[in-house]
Write a protein that holds these residues in place. Sequence first.
Motif, PDB file in Angstrom:
ATOM      1  N   ALA A   1     -16.112  46.201  34.747  1.00 58.85           N
ATOM      2  CA  ALA A   1     -16.746  45.037  34.111  1.00 58.85           C
ATOM      3  C   ALA A   1     -16.867  43.755  34.779  1.00 58.85           C
ATOM      4  CB  ALA A   1     -16.277  44.969  32.743  1.00 58.85           C
ATOM      5  N   ASN A   2     -15.837  43.292  35.366  1.00 59.45           N
ATOM      6  CA  ASN A   2     -15.801  41.887  35.960  1.00 59.45           C
ATOM      7  C   ASN A   2     -16.466  41.906  37.433  1.00 59.45           C
ATOM      8  OD1 ASN A   2     -14.989  40.528  33.780  1.00 59.45           O
ATOM      9  ND2 ASN A   2     -12.855  41.675  34.058  1.00 59.45           N
ATOM     10  N   ALA A   3     -17.056  43.030  37.704  1.00 57.82           N
ATOM     11  CA  ALA A   3     -17.714  42.784  39.200  1.00 57.82           C
ATOM     12  C   ALA A   3     -18.584  41.746  39.291  1.00 57.82           C
ATOM     13  CB  ALA A   3     -18.386  44.018  39.480  1.00 57.82           C
ATOM     14  N   GLU A   4     -18.604  41.156  40.526  1.00 55.19           N
ATOM     15  CA  GLU A   4     -19.599  40.038  41.055  1.00 55.19           C
ATOM     16  C   GLU A   4     -21.166  40.354  40.767  1.00 55.19           C
ATOM     17  OE1 GLU A   4     -20.052  36.935  42.765  1.00 55.19           O
ATOM     18  OE2 GLU A   4     -18.618  36.539  41.045  1.00 55.19           O
ATOM     19  N   VAL A   5     -21.358  41.760  41.156  1.00 59.75           N
ATOM     20  CA  VAL A   5     -22.769  42.146  40.943  1.00 59.75           C
ATOM     21  C   VAL A   5     -22.806  43.447  40.290  1.00 59.75           C
ATOM     22  CG1 VAL A   5     -24.532  42.968  42.569  1.00 59.75           C
ATOM     23  CG2 VAL A   5     -23.376  41.133  43.269  1.00 59.75           C
ATOM     24  N   ILE A   6     -23.691  43.701  39.323  1.00 58.39           N
ATOM     25  CA  ILE A   6     -23.926  44.721  38.726  1.00 58.39           C
ATOM     26  C   ILE A   6     -25.122  45.589  39.348  1.00 58.39           C
ATOM     27  CG2 ILE A   6     -22.424  44.449  36.746  1.00 58.39           C
ATOM     28  CD1 ILE A   6     -25.277  44.119  35.305  1.00 58.39           C
ATOM     29  N   SER A   7     -25.282  46.907  39.356  1.00 55.75           N
ATOM     30  CA  SER A   7     -26.290  47.726  39.913  1.00 55.75           C
ATOM     31  C   SER A   7     -27.079  48.359  38.712  1.00 55.75           C
ATOM     32  CB  SER A   7     -25.791  48.390  41.012  1.00 55.75           C
ATOM     33  OG  SER A   7     -26.838  49.218  41.414  1.00 55.75           O
ATOM     34  N   ILE A   8     -28.241  48.234  38.346  1.00 57.21           N
ATOM     35  CA  ILE A   8     -29.096  48.685  37.321  1.00 57.21           C
ATOM     36  C   ILE A   8     -30.247  49.749  37.821  1.00 57.21           C
ATOM     37  CG2 ILE A   8     -30.245  48.465  35.205  1.00 57.21           C
ATOM     38  CD1 ILE A   8     -29.171  45.373  35.415  1.00 57.21           C
ATOM     39  N   PRO A   9     -29.812  50.914  37.421  1.00 62.52           N
ATOM     40  CA  PRO A   9     -30.675  51.983  37.784  1.00 62.52           C
ATOM     41  C   PRO A   9     -32.050  52.066  37.038  1.00 62.52           C
ATOM     42  CG  PRO A   9     -28.984  53.039  36.700  1.00 62.52           C
ATOM     43  CD  PRO A   9     -28.769  51.543  36.560  1.00 62.52           C
TER      44      PRO A   9
ATOM     45  N   PHE B   1     -33.015  38.793  40.669  1.00 61.35           N
ATOM     46  CA  PHE B   1     -32.769  40.163  40.674  1.00 61.35           C
ATOM     47  C   PHE B   1     -33.103  40.521  42.136  1.00 61.35           C
ATOM     48  CE2 PHE B   1     -33.832  40.433  36.223  1.00 61.35           C
ATOM     49  CZ  PHE B   1     -32.978  41.367  35.778  1.00 61.35           C
ATOM     50  N   THR B   2     -32.361  41.341  42.843  1.00 65.01           N
ATOM     51  CA  THR B   2     -32.812  42.034  44.052  1.00 65.01           C
ATOM     52  C   THR B   2     -32.929  43.448  44.004  1.00 65.01           C
ATOM     53  OG1 THR B   2     -30.610  41.702  44.796  1.00 65.01           O
ATOM     54  CG2 THR B   2     -31.894  40.138  45.694  1.00 65.01           C
ATOM     55  N   PHE B   3     -33.710  44.266  44.720  1.00 64.73           N
ATOM     56  CA  PHE B   3     -33.912  45.441  44.879  1.00 64.73           C
ATOM     57  C   PHE B   3     -32.781  45.932  46.048  1.00 64.73           C
ATOM     58  CE2 PHE B   3     -38.223  44.921  43.200  1.00 64.73           C
ATOM     59  CZ  PHE B   3     -38.107  45.808  42.191  1.00 64.73           C
ATOM     60  N   ASP B   4     -32.235  46.903  45.509  1.00 65.54           N
ATOM     61  CA  ASP B   4     -31.104  47.849  46.390  1.00 65.54           C
ATOM     62  C   ASP B   4     -31.713  48.585  47.031  1.00 65.54           C
ATOM     63  OD1 ASP B   4     -28.740  48.648  47.348  1.00 65.54           O
ATOM     64  OD2 ASP B   4     -28.014  48.811  45.450  1.00 65.54           O
TER      65      ASP B   4
ATOM     66  N   PRO C   1     -40.141  47.848  47.178  1.00 66.35           N
ATOM     67  CA  PRO C   1     -40.342  49.147  46.700  1.00 66.35           C
ATOM     68  C   PRO C   1     -41.849  49.585  46.294  1.00 66.35           C
ATOM     69  CG  PRO C   1     -38.987  48.324  45.021  1.00 66.35           C
ATOM     70  CD  PRO C   1     -39.144  47.342  46.434  1.00 66.35           C
ATOM     71  N   GLU C   2     -42.064  50.873  46.347  1.00 66.15           N
ATOM     72  CA  GLU C   2     -43.317  51.300  45.882  1.00 66.15           C
ATOM     73  C   GLU C   2     -43.311  51.338  44.283  1.00 66.15           C
ATOM     74  OE1 GLU C   2     -46.063  51.743  47.965  1.00 66.15           O
ATOM     75  OE2 GLU C   2     -44.704  50.994  49.427  1.00 66.15           O
ATOM     76  N   VAL C   3     -44.546  51.346  43.687  1.00 67.59           N
ATOM     77  CA  VAL C   3     -44.636  51.790  42.376  1.00 67.59           C
ATOM     78  C   VAL C   3     -44.180  53.248  42.207  1.00 67.59           C
ATOM     79  CG1 VAL C   3     -46.186  52.367  40.456  1.00 67.59           C
ATOM     80  CG2 VAL C   3     -46.500  49.996  41.654  1.00 67.59           C
ATOM     81  N   ALA C   4     -43.300  53.489  40.979  1.00 66.05           N
ATOM     82  CA  ALA C   4     -42.900  54.898  40.879  1.00 66.05           C
ATOM     83  C   ALA C   4     -41.557  55.006  41.453  1.00 66.05           C
ATOM     84  CB  ALA C   4     -43.910  56.064  40.821  1.00 66.05           C
ATOM     85  N   ALA C   5     -41.040  54.274  42.352  1.00 65.25           N
ATOM     86  CA  ALA C   5     -39.985  54.576  43.071  1.00 65.25           C
ATOM     87  C   ALA C   5     -38.768  54.309  42.085  1.00 65.25           C
ATOM     88  CB  ALA C   5     -39.850  53.879  44.149  1.00 65.25           C
ATOM     89  N   HIS C   6     -37.554  55.429  42.418  1.00 65.85           N
ATOM     90  CA  HIS C   6     -36.448  55.261  41.661  1.00 65.85           C
ATOM     91  C   HIS C   6     -35.423  54.356  42.475  1.00 65.85           C
ATOM     92  CE1 HIS C   6     -36.987  58.234  38.345  1.00 65.85           C
ATOM     93  NE2 HIS C   6     -38.085  58.408  39.024  1.00 65.85           N
ATOM     94  N   VAL C   7     -35.074  53.279  42.002  1.00 69.11           N
ATOM     95  CA  VAL C   7     -34.193  52.238  42.802  1.00 69.11           C
ATOM     96  C   VAL C   7     -33.023  51.785  41.803  1.00 69.11           C
ATOM     97  CG1 VAL C   7     -35.853  51.612  44.592  1.00 69.11           C
ATOM     98  CG2 VAL C   7     -35.870  50.527  42.362  1.00 69.11           C
ATOM     99  N   ASN C   8     -32.347  50.971  42.330  1.00 72.96           N
ATOM    100  CA  ASN C   8     -31.422  50.206  41.445  1.00 72.96           C
ATOM    101  C   ASN C   8     -31.888  48.682  41.749  1.00 72.96           C
ATOM    102  OD1 ASN C   8     -30.103  52.492  41.138  1.00 72.96           O
ATOM    103  ND2 ASN C   8     -28.189  51.811  41.682  1.00 72.96           N
TER     104      ASN C   8
END
Lengths: 261, 261, 349, 349
Positions: free
Chosen positions: C284-292, C266-269, C328-335
């Motif tokens: 659906a077929n994208a190379e990279v998916i981003s998960i919030p 995983f990498t942070f976005d 990212p910091e703890v509690a940060a909203h990221v993907n």
Amino acid sequence: MTTERKWSVGILTMIAGLLLLPILATLIYSFATNWVKTILPASWTLKWYGQLVTNSDFLTATINSLIVGAAAVVVAMVIFLPVIFYINVFDERLKAKVRYLMVMPYAVPGIVLVTGLVQIYGNLPIPKLIFLILIITALSFPAFYQSLDNVFMSRDFRGMFEQARMLGERPVSAFVHVILPNIKTGVFVAMLLTFTTGFSEYVITNIFLNGDYETFKIYMYRLMKANGNANSVLTVCYFGLLILVAIILMKLSGKDVKAGK
Amino acid sequence: MTTERKWSVGILTMIAGLLLLPILATLIYSFATNWVKTILPASWTLKWYGQLVTNSDFLTATINSLIVGAAAVVVAMVIFLPVIFYINVFDERLKAKVRYLMVMPYAVPGIVLVTGLVQIYGNLPIPKLIFLILIITALSFPAFYQSLDNVFMSRDFRGMFEQARMLGERPVSAFVHVILPNIKTGVFVAMLLTFTTGFSEYVITNIFLNGDYETFKIYMYRLMKANGNANSVLTVCYFGLLILVAIILMKLSGKDVKAGK
Amino acid sequence: MDDLLTVEQLNIGFNQTQVIKDMNFGVKKGQLTSFLGPSGSGKTTVLRAIAGLNKHIKGHIRLAGHDITSLPPNQRNIGMIFQSYALFPNLTVADNVAYGLRVQRRPKAEIIKRVDHMLELTDMMAKKDAYPDELSGGQKQRVALARSMVLEPQLLLLDEPLSALDAKIRVELRDQIRRFQQELGITMIFVTHDQAEAMAISDDILIMNDGKIQQQGSATDIYERPRNLFIAKFIGNNNILDGTTLRSLGCVVNEQRQYVIRPELFTFDNSQQVSLAQDNRHSANAEVISIPGVVESASLLGDRLEFTFATTSGPRLKVKQLNTREHPEVAAHVNVLLRRDAVTPLVEA
Amino acid sequence: MDDLLTVEQLNIGFNQTQVIKDMNFGVKKGQLTSFLGPSGSGKTTVLRAIAGLNKHIKGHIRLAGHDITSLPPNQRNIGMIFQSYALFPNLTVADNVAYGLRVQRRPKAEIIKRVDHMLELTDMMAKKDAYPDELSGGQKQRVALARSMVLEPQLLLLDEPLSALDAKIRVELRDQIRRFQQELGITMIFVTHDQAEAMAISDDILIMNDGKIQQQGSATDIYERPRNLFIAKFIGNNNILDGTTLRSLGCVVNEQRQYVIRPELFTFDNSQQVSLAQDNRHSANAEVISIPGVVESASLLGDRLEFTFATTSGPRLKVKQLNTREHPEVAAHVNVLLRRDAVTPLVEA
């Protein structure tokens, strides 16, 4: 020094004193010409020692005891040593059962044995001395086993034996070259314990052999009734032997074991 | 089954047999009316048992031995137990020195002590029985110590004691609530060993007390010279007691220890 | 086929318990093969069978084409290293190393030469006349290695050789063993329960459990493509997810199967790409998916940070990143970004 | 100053040997402070002094402002967790937990309520009536925690509480302890010799060696800015280089000093930037320097790869990268990039 420590040291010293004081008295008595009402004897002498050493009964008794002790050691070395090695290194299950044998000399002291011994072996056409030695050896098995058991637990002797095999040795050579040299103090301790058991045996020798074979201990009891000073000399000699063996044991016991840590 | 295993089992069986056969013979003899030339006795009886149980000498001797054994236990519990706990849990240095006391009963058997005992304590205006009990207790110290030592090594009793302190207990309460309940089988084993040492003592009682205090063992020797059948009954009783104790010891010894693993 | 050792239909049982069940495998010449598994998995039992130290076996063991199944250990030309070192305490280091050559009654000059060479190689020359009890654990095991290697065995077995050592020495000696193996071209079988150890030095790994082989392959094979759940759990801190859960995160996968995702993939976005990735999410077929989601906790493992990442759609993910300055910091909203090909299916259920 | 515990001029010596030398430190309320150091560094000795289990001390120990130096352990209101668990084997789990409350002669109803609450919290309710010998190591330590925490001590001391446990349980319980500490707001002192463990859970770390404090600070402080060589070596696989060597690599540093560079702060330069970085190389103040060399070995550590990188100018560097799909092969000639601010000087020699 805390209070607890002082108390403990005091009690331990008391225990030692209670046992050592009588021995000191015996030692003094053995050098005394006459010792009745004074705190220390009036005069000193070596007469009792001289009398004893030149006494042929004393020499015979000592030699007889040495024979029993030595014979027990030989039997134990030939029969017990290989079995104990095998059990310790290869046979966990058998080892677990050996502990039943360990309580035997405790549950079966000489006085319990001797009536039956007379009954069973008394009339066989085999010298009774041979039975005596076998019985003494059997009774000393637990001590023999225990002295080696600690040693065998102190190192990975199984690994050493197997490594010798992997390096090309056959089983007997592996035992002689790799195991024996590393358990030698343990073996010596086991021998010493067996020897002292044999040397000190009294009840069976006295009753089973009907007093025909006078050993050191039997002579000692006989003298106890006859001559106080001569008896104290004998006691000092006996104590000297025991303390010598005890010191050797204390120095050696755990030597293989410690080295293995 | 490998050859080595067969050999080992054979030798271990032989050792057991050598000791058990005479006991079996004694057992048979004690039920025999007459047993001289046959393989098994001609007829059986309970006469010898009946005679013994109703004999007042037997009862006195047994009670006398019970007194010595029980007294030794009480002295050991009051004096040894606290010292052994302290040494084991708090004083590594003192513990290292205790091993010198361990060889004492080996180096100083009754026969070595007794001459000096007569010399020193013989004329003091204190009952000799008290000295006898103190000496026997002192001689049983190593056995007492050893049975508890294994137990103390099996768990972190120091940690348990200190934890009880951290949870608010004062030292004595911590010992009573946390240590004692967890060493109780060890304590029982130690008591049993001390009791048997006291019950079975012969040499010192016989010579130091001059035969005035007839114990079980002294009575046994006396009977040995007098009546074969009655003696075998006594031997069977004694063996019965010892084997009972031995079985209890075997079941219990290591129970605290095993539980701690 | 260049297998030096082949094991066929190996069955080992004691007292009605079958410890090793129908095992078949080969060990390649000149390679280091690890037997990896938890304790009780049977790896040491198999090793001892190969050494000839276990007599109660069924099946065939062939070394360089010869059936050695019933040869005694002293005739197999196999060396063995024990966890306990098994040095002979009554002999000096040099005499320990010379032991096997003396059993073979080699000429004195040859023994001296070969022993000295081994002592140099294992860096134990300075301790030549010392006794084993004077050595540290690491030194002892180097002597044990020298003692076995001096005989130039066709195969060297190592039974958890590093388990008794401290962490630091363990890593050093591990690397040395690998170097000896490569420089001298020795075929080695290395038994361990430590997956990091096995991965760090092996050409080939044989994972055992419950008396059976679970997977055989290179470290990369096994780490990246564990066959089953046992291996996935044993090998590392994988995210193990079923198909349904993965679909809820936006992956197109078979709902019936289980999948693993390594936390380091995983990498942070933390860039302007967020919106871009968001767009990709439903294609659906994208190379990279981003998960919030939100960073729930971060724990410093020295060179790495391990994050617990609570996705908006539910499941928690483990994410590992190098301990560099941007995270990212703890509690940060990221993907978090996940490459489609990082989602690996398990072959077996 | 919100130090709950302050230790001043602490000196501890047995038999003429000074074990703890003039130690001064504070422990903040509500935080988890670790004592970290190799065995023999004195960390347990200090802990036992705080508990009152060591009588032979000089100096002052203050808890919440009160001098407790000469109070017996049962009057300090401090809890302690032992490595050996020290559960009372004759009592059930519930009775173990209730022990301290019973010593305080609390009402029965209160005892039941508080014990049940603790058992729930530590997830040991199901084993309420079990005896300690029936529990696993991890469960035992959870009971020990419950037994201490139920008394709500002002300070909880943990003496290597995880050392006797398996790796997997160790990590789980570590995280649980941290959770209890944060949820209940307990001030904890956690003794360990494992730097990863200390870093993962501590607010504050006190590194000890040889009876002295070497450094006190947060995990990040200590990991990123070790004060001296001992810490740099103890804390991790740092590259430790002297100024002269660093200059040969193109860094502008003080030649008299020593520096550390964490292996995870290098990156491999696998882009078109090579030429650019090369240009930068001799402009001494550049943000990033590029160091040419060859990849000597790569070893798979599971989630990471560790490379030995032989620089053209001489020194070998350790480089760690996540185990993702892009990394150079062994023997590849590449450059590594190093940010100027990743080169950290040691404060002490």
